[in-house]
Design an enzyme around this catalytic site. Sequence first.
Site, short mmCIF file in Angstrom:
data_model
loop_
_atom_site.label_atom_id
_atom_site.label_comp_id
_atom_site.label_asym_id
_atom_site.label_seq_id
_atom_site.Cartn_x
_atom_site.Cartn_y
_atom_site.Cartn_z
N ASP A 47 98.87 83.46 29.43
CA ASP A 47 97.60 82.80 29.18
C ASP A 47 96.94 83.34 27.93
O ASP A 47 97.48 84.21 27.24
CB ASP A 47 96.69 82.85 30.42
CG ASP A 47 96.08 84.22 30.66
OD1 ASP A 47 96.18 85.09 29.79
OD2 ASP A 47 95.48 84.40 31.74
N LYS B 192 94.33 78.68 29.82
CA LYS B 192 93.17 77.86 30.17
C LYS B 192 91.94 78.62 29.73
O LYS B 192 91.69 79.72 30.21
CB LYS B 192 93.12 77.55 31.66
CG LYS B 192 94.28 76.70 32.16
CD LYS B 192 94.16 76.37 33.62
CE LYS B 192 93.04 75.38 33.90
NZ LYS B 192 93.25 74.07 33.25
N MET C 150 82.44 84.75 32.93
CA MET C 150 82.30 83.40 32.38
C MET C 150 80.88 82.86 32.57
O MET C 150 80.67 81.72 32.95
CB MET C 150 83.31 82.46 33.04
CG MET C 150 84.76 82.87 32.80
SD MET C 150 85.97 81.97 33.78
CE MET C 150 85.79 82.76 35.40
#
Length: 258
Positions: free
Chosen positions: A47, A67, A181
């Site tokens: 990733d 992602k 996030m």
Amino acid sequence: MDMLARLNLPALEKGWVWLVGAGPGDPGLITALGLKALADADYILYDALAHEALLDLSTAEKIYAGKRAGVKSCKQDEISDLLVELAKAGNRVLRLKGGDPFVFGRGGEEAQALAQAGVPFRIVPGITAGIGGLAYAGIPVTHRDTNHAVTFITGHGVDGKLTKLDWGAVSRGAPTLVLYMARKFAGEITEALLKAGRDPHEPAAIVANATRAGQDVIVTTLAGLPAAAENAPALAVLVIGQNVALAGELSWLAKTGV
């Protein structure tokens, strides 16, 4: 790899998938089992947060399967399907994920897909940014003088919007809150926490690019968090709690210059 051999670690076998946590950024934070997987793998699906130095250790074929919010990303079902396809073709497959696969990393979804397809797999935990990143910032996740509980929260849901939580309960649930996030929603989160009764003067910090060469630690207050987050890098962990105040004394990385 001689030291790894002495540990008698299990091998990544043909037809298997290992979901491995690469840690929060510093390549030295991968586990011994993670290094073993890098040595054994035929394919690595990595990733966006996996350090390039780790990929350089392996001769396996590398496939980007990242992602990231706000950028074009691989679809989750396509990633899972490819893991199944490669494993069923008899390959040794390593899914290399930043942090820990089971901490806001979609590892659970990928493991479910493998289980449902009858593909054998192993989960190799990694150091998550909410622990390792804070340690590199000199902020203990727990400390006997400040908190006996900590809550880990993801800042956005599958719809890309602020996570739907009972923020009043979150505020009361633990003295220390660690948010992944969440930089984009710092204003909304702060407003919800202040409404729930958190102290506006409570210490808070943004740990950006945690454990990486460009790590930046912004220490502020809960009330000052939205303004501090406006210009902070996107890759950041937010932490709220009295243990943030210990960063001034425990910021070992800044003192060593490592």
